[in-house]
Design a protein around this motif. Structure first.
Motif, PDB file in Angstrom:
ATOM      1  N   ASP A  18       0.845  -1.186   0.000  1.00 12.09           N
ATOM      2  CA  ASP A  18       0.000   0.000   0.000  1.00 12.09           C
ATOM      3  C   ASP A  18       0.889   1.248   0.000  1.00 12.09           C
ATOM      4  O   ASP A  18       1.447   1.616   1.034  1.00 12.09           O
ATOM      5  CB  ASP A  18      -0.913   0.026   1.218  1.00 12.09           C
ATOM      6  N   ASP A  20       0.299   4.265   0.102  1.00 15.97           N
ATOM      7  CA  ASP A  20      -0.142   5.358   0.962  1.00 15.97           C
ATOM      8  C   ASP A  20       0.045   5.064   2.450  1.00 15.97           C
ATOM      9  O   ASP A  20      -0.207   5.929   3.291  1.00 15.97           O
ATOM     10  CB  ASP A  20      -1.609   5.682   0.695  1.00 15.97           C
ATOM     11  N   ALA A  21       0.467   3.866   2.777  1.00 18.35           N
ATOM     12  CA  ALA A  21       0.629   3.477   4.179  1.00 18.35           C
ATOM     13  C   ALA A  21       1.736   4.297   4.835  1.00 18.35           C
ATOM     14  O   ALA A  21       2.729   4.648   4.206  1.00 18.35           O
ATOM     15  CB  ALA A  21       0.956   1.995   4.283  1.00 18.35           C
ATOM     16  N   ASN A  36      -2.740   4.416   8.209  1.00 17.70           N
ATOM     17  CA  ASN A  36      -3.276   4.980   6.974  1.00 17.70           C
ATOM     18  C   ASN A  36      -3.395   3.931   5.871  1.00 17.70           C
ATOM     19  O   ASN A  36      -3.010   4.161   4.731  1.00 17.70           O
ATOM     20  CB  ASN A  36      -2.406   6.152   6.506  1.00 17.70           C
ATOM     21  N   THR A  37      -3.878   2.740   6.245  1.00 14.98           N
ATOM     22  CA  THR A  37      -4.003   1.678   5.256  1.00 14.98           C
ATOM     23  C   THR A  37      -5.229   0.817   5.524  1.00 14.98           C
ATOM     24  O   THR A  37      -5.641   0.649   6.667  1.00 14.98           O
ATOM     25  CB  THR A  37      -2.746   0.789   5.233  1.00 14.98           C
ATOM     26  N   ASP A  38      -5.773   0.303   4.450  1.00 17.44           N
ATOM     27  CA  ASP A  38      -6.850  -0.687   4.542  1.00 17.44           C
ATOM     28  C   ASP A  38      -6.345  -2.040   4.065  1.00 17.44           C
ATOM     29  O   ASP A  38      -7.119  -2.976   3.886  1.00 17.44           O
ATOM     30  CB  ASP A  38      -8.052  -0.259   3.679  1.00 17.44           C
ATOM     31  N   ALA A  39      -5.027  -2.140   3.849  1.00 16.26           N
ATOM     32  CA  ALA A  39      -4.437  -3.386   3.355  1.00 16.26           C
ATOM     33  C   ALA A  39      -4.644  -4.505   4.368  1.00 16.26           C
ATOM     34  O   ALA A  39      -4.666  -4.287   5.578  1.00 16.26           O
ATOM     35  CB  ALA A  39      -2.957  -3.192   3.079  1.00 16.26           C
ATOM     36  N   ASP A  40      -4.762  -5.691   3.846  1.00 13.80           N
ATOM     37  CA  ASP A  40      -4.930  -6.882   4.662  1.00 13.80           C
ATOM     38  C   ASP A  40      -3.682  -7.119   5.519  1.00 13.80           C
ATOM     39  O   ASP A  40      -2.559  -7.052   5.005  1.00 13.80           O
ATOM     40  CB  ASP A  40      -5.176  -8.075   3.724  1.00 13.80           C
ATOM     41  N   ARG A  41      -3.880  -7.391   6.788  1.00 20.66           N
ATOM     42  CA  ARG A  41      -2.753  -7.620   7.702  1.00 20.66           C
ATOM     43  C   ARG A  41      -1.874  -8.762   7.204  1.00 20.66           C
ATOM     44  O   ARG A  41      -0.650  -8.694   7.289  1.00 20.66           O
ATOM     45  CB  ARG A  41      -3.264  -7.915   9.107  1.00 20.66           C
TER      46      ARG A  41
END
Length: 57
Positions: A18, A20-21, A36-41
């Protein structure tokens, strides 16, 4: 993680998942905080592990 190279490797791994993370690293504790992320852990964990770093839950 013991040096700036380690920090860059982990940051680039996370931002590869990501761009933007945000990544905050505490070298003393070896702790990485990703914001600042919606990425999967699991995807983030895998990216860091691929760089050769152990990831604990």
């Amino acid at each position: 993680m013991t040096c700036g190279h380690c920090e860059r490797a982990v940051t680039q791994a996370v931002q590869g998942v990501d761009p933007d993370a945000t990544v905050r690293i505490d070298r003393g504790t070896g702790r990485v905080e990703v914001g600042n992320t919606d990425a999967d852990r699991a995807a983030l964990t895998s990216a860091i592990a691929e760089e050769g770093y152990a990831v604990a839950p």
